[in-house]
Design an enzyme around this catalytic site. Structure first.
Site, short mmCIF file in Angstrom:
data_model
loop_
_atom_site.label_atom_id
_atom_site.label_comp_id
_atom_site.label_asym_id
_atom_site.label_seq_id
_atom_site.Cartn_x
_atom_site.Cartn_y
_atom_site.Cartn_z
N LEU A 25 23.97 -13.13 22.89
CA LEU A 25 23.93 -12.38 21.90
C LEU A 25 24.74 -10.89 21.94
O LEU A 25 24.73 -10.34 23.06
CB LEU A 25 22.38 -11.77 21.65
CG LEU A 25 21.41 -12.84 21.56
CD1 LEU A 25 20.14 -12.18 21.78
CD2 LEU A 25 21.50 -13.22 20.32
N ASP B 57 10.73 -10.31 21.16
CA ASP B 57 11.76 -9.73 22.30
C ASP B 57 13.09 -9.41 21.76
O ASP B 57 13.63 -8.38 22.47
CB ASP B 57 11.89 -10.90 23.22
CG ASP B 57 12.32 -10.23 24.56
OD1 ASP B 57 12.02 -9.40 25.01
OD2 ASP B 57 13.29 -11.18 25.30
#
Length: 372
Positions: free
Chosen positions: A196, A278
């Site tokens: 990410l 998360d």
């Protein structure tokens, strides 16, 4: 009696003993009013356990993540076990999981994890030259050798563990070698997650950034290795592929990023604050605090519904795509940054198109075999 519940707990907040170059949680915590909440107090831990028990779920999973959750110390987890025994008056089935970088695992840790039936996820990006490029300590030294010793201890003490791999710009080019390395070391349970970029950024600006083309090639190469072993009865579990075969058999996906719509999870920071995911442990999505609110209060916070409702948007291209039933648009986090508060097309859309075009016939074949 309610449904099963799971809590993803961050007992050491964003504290970590590694400085992984692609760490998404570091980028999240740096954008909060308070980047780290320190180590969870025993009072907060007890409040979490009491409120979980009082909610009377059919079962509870306490999963610990970070930062690096072992920084809370082994005594913290010994206290956890005692508190669960003290407050679990209705004998609710309890299970435990720990996601770790492996740096602190020693004989005492391994023995504890075995005795208390923890499922352990170990972050390992592949063989030494690949792993040590990004997973480094504060002195920029690689962590591979220490982690392999920790895995040896988990094996010695018969701890159930799986390997978690972050697929980044470098690992994506070496799917064959990485898979063969894991096979050589008898690692049978693998998870591969795409790297990410920091939340809110346009993707692709970092040395570690994973491009859609690179990820698509990685998935197809990884699949070919996996499929060859599966048909030769040498099964390796790769979570993503396992989920797809299950979906072809009519089962719901187990992995949340494959469901198509977000759920509102219970992600608990070390100060007791709760967030829906998360990937979104930021001030704007705080749902409440277990030191102040009940679980019912937290679950009924309108922010939770807002978080879920955002994910129901389906891009026009997705609606026309023949893979929508399996892909379901992918994880909302890979649709950032949003345009006019609306998720766009998944950044890895091209990757999944490449993968399904390449592998669908063989996936269908495996599903048919399993159904028989």
């Amino acid at each position: 009696m309610n449904k099963p519940m799971s809590f993803l707990v961050k007992p050491a907040s964003s504290l970590c003993n590694l400085r992984c170059k692609y760490c998404f949680y570091h980028s999240l915590s740096e954008n909060r009013e308070k980047s780290s909440y320190g180590i969870m107090t025993y009072d907060t831990l007890e409040n979490l356990i009491i409120k979980a028990m009082n909610h009377e779920p059919s079962s509870i999973l306490f999963a610990f993540q970070g930062g690096e959750p072992t920084l809370a110390g082994l005594d913290f987890y010994l206290h956890l076990i005692e508190l669960v025994k003290k407050h679990n008056l209705n004998n609710i089935p309890i299970s435990y999981a720990l996601q770790t970088n492996g740096m602190l695992i020693d004989e005492n840790w391994a023995k504890f994890l075995n005795e208390n039936n923890f499922l352990v996820g170990v972050s390992l990006d592949g063989y030494k030259e690949i792993h040590d490029l990004n997973r480094v300590d504060s002195l920029n030294k690689g962590s591979f050798n220490k982690i392999m010793k920790s895995i040896d201890l988990l094996t010695k003490y018969e701890v159930d563990y799986n390997i978690l791999v972050v697929v980044n710009a470098i690992t994506a080019r070496h799917a064959d070698k990485i898979y063969k390395f894991f096979k050589k070391n008898n690692f049978k349970y693998l998870q591969f997650i795409p790297c990410l970029d920091p939340l809110g950024e346009i993707q692709g600006q970092h040395n570690f950034s994973l491009t859609p083309q690179a990820y698509g090639k990685f998935l197809t190469s990884l699949f070919d290795n996996w499929y060859k072993d599966v048909i030769n009865n040498d099964f390796v579990s790769i979570r993503y592929f396992d989920n797809i075969v299950g979906m072809l058999l009519g089962q719901p996906p187990e992995s949340c990023d494959m469901k198509g719509i977000c759920s509102c999870q219970m992600v608990v920071e070390s100060d007791g604050s709760v967030y829906p995911c998360d990937f979104y442990v930021i001030d704007e999505w705080k749902l409440g605090n277990l030191n102040e609110n009940t679980i019912v209060d937290i679950q009924s916070n309108p922010l939770g519904n807002k978080f879920v409702n955002i994910s129901t948007h389906v891009d026009d291209k997705c609606k026309q795509c023949k893979w929508l039933r399996l892909c379901r648009g992918g994880c909302r986090r890979n649709k950032e940054p949003f345009k006019e508060n609306t998720p766009g097309l998944n950044y890895f859309c091209e990757s999944y198109e490449m993968f399904y075009e390449h592998s669908i016939d063989k996936l269908m074949e495996l599903a048919r075999k399993l159904s028989r």
